[in-house]
Design a protein around this motif. Sequence first.
Motif, short mmCIF file in Angstrom:
data_model
loop_
_atom_site.label_atom_id
_atom_site.label_comp_id
_atom_site.label_asym_id
_atom_site.label_seq_id
_atom_site.Cartn_x
_atom_site.Cartn_y
_atom_site.Cartn_z
N SER A 1 -3.69 10.41 -159.00
CA SER A 1 -3.84 10.04 -157.59
C SER A 1 -5.32 9.98 -157.28
N GLU A 2 -5.63 9.65 -156.07
CA GLU A 2 -7.05 9.60 -155.67
C GLU A 2 -7.67 10.99 -155.64
N ARG A 3 -6.85 12.04 -155.72
CA ARG A 3 -7.36 13.40 -155.72
C ARG A 3 -7.54 13.96 -157.14
N THR A 4 -7.16 13.21 -158.18
CA THR A 4 -7.31 13.70 -159.55
C THR A 4 -8.78 13.75 -159.93
N LYS A 5 -9.24 14.92 -160.37
CA LYS A 5 -10.65 15.10 -160.67
C LYS A 5 -10.93 15.41 -162.15
N HIS B 1 -8.75 5.47 -164.20
CA HIS B 1 -8.80 6.08 -162.87
C HIS B 1 -10.16 6.75 -162.60
N ASP C 1 -7.92 18.88 -154.29
CA ASP C 1 -8.08 18.06 -155.51
C ASP C 1 -7.07 18.50 -156.57
#
Length: 407
Positions: free
Chosen positions: A163-167, A194, A115
């Motif tokens: 990105s889809e991994r940004t938490k 997002h 992540d």
Amino acid sequence: MKTFDIQKIRADFPILKREVNNKPLVYLDNGATTQKPKAVIDAIVDYYTAMNSNVHRGVHYLSQISTDAFEVARRKVQGFINAEHEHEVIVTKGTTESINIVASCYGRAFIGEGDEIIISAMEHHSNIVPWQMLCDEKGCKLRVIPMNDAGELDIEAYKALFSERTKLVSFTYVSNALGTINPVREMIAIAHEHQVPVLIDGAQAVQHIAVDVQELDVDFFVFSGHKMYGPTGVGILYGKESLLNAMPPYQGGGDMIKEVTFEKTTYNELPFKFEAGTPNIEAGICLTAAIDYIEEIGLDAIKAYEDELLAYATDELAKVEGVRFIGTASHKSSVISFIVDGIHPYDIGVILDKLGIAVRTGHHCAQPVMDRFGIPGTVRASLAMYNTTEDIDNLVQGLKRAVQMLK
């Protein structure tokens, strides 16, 4: 807007009457900590002479009035930042601990291997190191928003980091090293597009700028009492109720529990789940006096005065031979960082101190900022509501003297 009476305000701060090295004190290190008005000092004395007791634990009179005063302070903070619920206000020992709580607790629950966490290039170490520690533990990655030569964040580059991994996104409202005021509303909105929560470090903001956490729609907001004319050793973590409820506690101990057996512990409700052990009771209670003092003067009046002072200081310092400003953003708060060609900032700071002028020199716990500009550090003059044009004139004359001696 309320009338801004600078002489009355200065009279409220006893330390401004003292001398340093047989010179009148010129205190320009407010980014490190602010001085305290008599109202706050009196509140501290009153706590220890009239109500000293532990909170949330006793049925006796002193414990009850201390507890009531502590919870009044929580509600005062709630109103100051316009939190929806008072239990969204967690009392900590400062901004650093507040960030560490989120890094530990949100990180433990919601961030995993691979992540990503977004921070900015202008962060204080307190908003870098906890995330690095989390990355080392979890195998996640830091992504850094770059900044330009003026000390402004590159918003297009920021957008591209998601990105889809940004938490999580975590960044400062106002840079302690540069004075840059970041476009927080825009940056929060981008993150929320997002579905990514945002933490804002407000340590350099709340004493200068009115903050409404609901209007900002920020997920976490942190700040310290001692930078807003209050006591040291107390800070605030605001978090949205849903996020705080979903996070595990930070520490175990007294007050953060409902029931303990040797087999199992049931945690307390908000806000107490994150307030293990005896807090800094005096500082928590006396934060009320600091907020009352700020609100009596009015943040709009404070900001207007400080903006004028910042403009004056910038103009006058620019006249000193060899001065180069580090951080020239179009939107700034009350911080001026500069270097003088051929002279180390530390040497300037030592001479200014001999003249009774307190500034900060060095990297200001923001070494990556200094690396970005290719310098070892700066001289930083950070302003507060009690500073004057005379303070700036003294700084300029002192700087000229330092330059003459060190060239």
